[in-house]
Design a protein around this motif. Structure first.
Motif, PDB file in Angstrom:
ATOM      1  N   HIS A 157     -16.940  -4.980   6.144  1.00 55.02           N
ATOM      2  CA  HIS A 157     -16.339  -4.577   4.873  1.00 55.02           C
ATOM      3  C   HIS A 157     -15.239  -5.578   4.537  1.00 55.02           C
ATOM      4  N   SER A 158     -14.797  -5.578   3.303  1.00 54.72           N
ATOM      5  CA  SER A 158     -13.650  -6.396   2.894  1.00 54.72           C
ATOM      6  C   SER A 158     -12.794  -5.578   1.955  1.00 54.72           C
ATOM      7  N   ALA A 159     -11.495  -5.919   1.904  1.00 57.13           N
ATOM      8  CA  ALA A 159     -10.587  -5.109   1.103  1.00 57.13           C
ATOM      9  C   ALA A 159      -9.398  -5.933   0.647  1.00 57.13           C
ATOM     10  N   ASP A 160      -8.843  -5.534  -0.496  1.00 52.75           N
ATOM     11  CA  ASP A 160      -7.570  -6.051  -0.990  1.00 52.75           C
ATOM     12  C   ASP A 160      -6.536  -4.945  -0.852  1.00 52.75           C
ATOM     13  N   LEU A 161      -5.431  -5.230  -0.192  1.00 51.70           N
ATOM     14  CA  LEU A 161      -4.402  -4.230   0.066  1.00 51.70           C
ATOM     15  C   LEU A 161      -3.045  -4.748  -0.383  1.00 51.70           C
ATOM     16  N   THR A 162      -2.160  -3.821  -0.781  1.00 51.15           N
ATOM     17  CA  THR A 162      -0.783  -4.152  -1.121  1.00 51.15           C
ATOM     18  C   THR A 162       0.138  -3.226  -0.343  1.00 51.15           C
ATOM     19  N   ASN A 163       1.135  -3.788   0.353  1.00 53.09           N
ATOM     20  CA  ASN A 163       2.031  -2.941   1.130  1.00 53.09           C
ATOM     21  C   ASN A 163       3.241  -2.483   0.303  1.00 53.09           C
ATOM     22  N   TYR A 164       4.089  -1.690   0.930  1.00 56.30           N
ATOM     23  CA  TYR A 164       5.246  -1.086   0.255  1.00 56.30           C
ATOM     24  C   TYR A 164       6.161  -2.138  -0.357  1.00 56.30           C
ATOM     25  N   SER A 165       6.213  -3.322   0.253  1.00 53.37           N
ATOM     26  CA  SER A 165       7.066  -4.406  -0.234  1.00 53.37           C
ATOM     27  C   SER A 165       6.379  -5.278  -1.275  1.00 53.37           C
ATOM     28  N   GLY A 166       5.136  -4.973  -1.606  1.00 50.11           N
ATOM     29  CA  GLY A 166       4.421  -5.718  -2.626  1.00 50.11           C
ATOM     30  C   GLY A 166       3.595  -6.879  -2.124  1.00 50.11           C
ATOM     31  N   THR A 167       3.545  -7.096  -0.819  1.00 47.99           N
ATOM     32  CA  THR A 167       2.731  -8.164  -0.255  1.00 47.99           C
ATOM     33  C   THR A 167       1.247  -7.815  -0.360  1.00 47.99           C
ATOM     34  N   GLN A 168       0.453  -8.780  -0.771  1.00 46.88           N
ATOM     35  CA  GLN A 168      -0.987  -8.568  -0.938  1.00 46.88           C
ATOM     36  C   GLN A 168      -1.759  -9.195   0.225  1.00 46.88           C
ATOM     37  N   PHE A 169      -2.815  -8.502   0.641  1.00 51.33           N
ATOM     38  CA  PHE A 169      -3.653  -8.951   1.748  1.00 51.33           C
ATOM     39  C   PHE A 169      -5.114  -8.927   1.324  1.00 51.33           C
TER      40      PHE A 169
ATOM     41  N   ASN B 162      -7.954 -12.626   8.192  1.00 48.43           N
ATOM     42  CA  ASN B 162      -7.207 -13.005   6.994  1.00 48.43           C
ATOM     43  C   ASN B 162      -8.123 -13.828   6.099  1.00 48.43           C
ATOM     44  N   LYS B 163      -8.590 -13.223   5.005  1.00 52.90           N
ATOM     45  CA  LYS B 163      -9.496 -13.886   4.070  1.00 52.90           C
ATOM     46  C   LYS B 163      -8.744 -14.550   2.910  1.00 52.90           C
ATOM     47  N   GLY B 164      -7.413 -14.458   2.927  1.00 52.83           N
ATOM     48  CA  GLY B 164      -6.625 -15.031   1.849  1.00 52.83           C
ATOM     49  C   GLY B 164      -6.260 -16.481   2.102  1.00 52.83           C
TER      50      GLY B 164
END
Length: 404
Positions: A151-163, A204-206
């Motif tokens: 699977h693959s996913a785009d995530l954003t944490n509480y501080s606004g960092t994107q993964f 890490n796909k970014g």
């Protein structure tokens, strides 16, 4: 979330009262695609739509018990529309059950994945990311005894960092011979058991490196089991001074756990797995021996969980529900006992959990973190199980049964 600790009476069952694996499998097949992996008589049921989750397992796929906690009402209801889910538990999480699910950490803190930027660290603002809640994983390979999902996913944490995250998860059935070799114990003819290994990887796909100062991720595996009045979690840990190794246990996740639910000795702890009071404990990587377990005295089932202990140059993510002074001093092993999440509310299950986590993943683009967990359910007479408990957990069954 200090108020979520009120004791409440709930109906719990021991493994001697578990439903049959064949019945649970038939039920789940009515509501989702189910992959049943087998090795000899041992079987493991895996749900691709629920992130390649191990739903349940057994030592005999025809007549054996079902070891996973299955939440039939939620499975029957299915995934709701956003409007239907409003004001319901499903707006926070779909608790399908299952004895090992793939999650990502951290849960709380300034780098949290379960709270939006600016949210309060309260249950009303807590939400499980869809990638580990409702999004299906694709099965890319299958044999009789194993399956691999991606699977693959785009995530954003509480501080606004994107993964941008790539996920790979493999599940493999283990039989008695596998378990005896991997655990280094003798499993006699009277022992019945099933085990499974999961190999979990995030990549890490970014285009940018994942850095501690903007937040790191971890692989987090959680197993939901049937609670009972006779079930006790047992976690051995390294003895030594707190100055050298830190606290023996973190017992303040949802308010301090009282003595009637947690007993901490010099190098071992006992924690109730009865599903009557919400509480969570953690063992640090400095204290961890790479193993945790539980014993259901009524069903005479010894449950063992191990994981691949590895170097952690960036520590372990901290999942405490607060802005943290030390976001990378989290735990390697956790156990959760379910109960009411807030006054007057029903429990999530009830169930209890054994959990392990990978180190924090500071990955360059294309880099991968791997976390391997093995789960074993061993059933037999107490005379057969006692030496296994002593060898693996360092304590007798009698000590476990009389801990509370």
């Amino acid at each position: 979330m200090q108020t979520g600790c009120q004791e409440r009476k709930t109906t719990t069952t021991s493994s001697s009262e578990f439903g049959a694996f064949a019945d649970d499998s038939a039920f789940m097949k009515e509501h989702t695609d189910l992959v049943v992996l087998k090795k000899g008589a041992a079987a493991v049921a895996v749900a691709p739509a629920w992130q390649g989750r191990v739903m349940t397992s057994t030592y005999d796929h025809d007549t054996g018990p079902s070891f996973g906690w299955i939440n039939r009402p939620v499975i029957e209801k299915g995934i709701l529309s956003e409007e239907e889910a409003k004001g319901k538990l499903e707006s926070h999480i779909y608790i399908f059950g299952g004895e090992e699910r793939f999650w990502l950490g951290p849960e709380g803190g300034q780098y949290a994945l379960y709270f939006k930027p600016g949210a309060k660290f309260e249950f009303s603002d807590w939400k499980t990311p869809p990638v580990i809640d409702t999004e299906p994983f694709k099965m890319v390979k299958q044999t009789e005894s194993s399956a691999t999902f991606e699977h693959s996913a785009d995530l954003t944490n509480y501080s606004g960092t994107q993964f941008k995250v790539g996920i790979e998860r493999s599940v493999t059935v283990l039989d008695k011979a596998d378990a005896a070799k991997m655990l280094g114990v003798e499993l006699g003819d009277g022992i019945q058991m099933v085990g499974y290994e999961t190999d979990n990887r995030i990549t890490n796909k970014g285009a940018e490196a994942w850095k501690p100062e903007t937040g790191l991720l971890s692989i987090w595996l959680l197993g939901m089991y049937n609670p009972s009045p006779t079930t006790t979690v047992v976690i051995p840990f390294k003895s030594g001074s707190e100055e050298e190794l830190g606290a023996k246990v973190n017992d303040s996740y949802f308010g301090k756990v009282p003595a009637e639910y947690l007993q901490v000795k010099e190098d071992i702890l006992f924690f109730k797995g009865d599903g009557t009071r919400r509480g969570k404990i953690g063992i640090s990587p400095q204290r961890s021996k790479g193993i945790a377990g539980s014993y259901d005295a009524a069903g005479k089932v010894l449950n063992i969980v191990t994981y691949n202990v590895q170097e952690a140059p960036n520590g372990f993510v901290n999942s405490m529900w607060e802005i943290q002074k030390e976001p990378y001093v989290g735990d390697a092993i956790n156990s959760y006992n379910d109960g009411s999440p807030e006054p007057g509310a029903d429990p999530l299950g009830p169930f209890y959990e054994l959990e392990t986590s990978s180190p924090a993943a500071a990955l360059e683009p294309g880099g991968t973190m791997k976390h391997v967990q093995r789960t074993y359910h061993i059933q037999g007479t107490e005379a057969e199980l006692d030496p296994i408990a002593k060898q693996l957990l360092g304590v007798s069954l009698e000590s476990i049964k009389t801990a509370f």
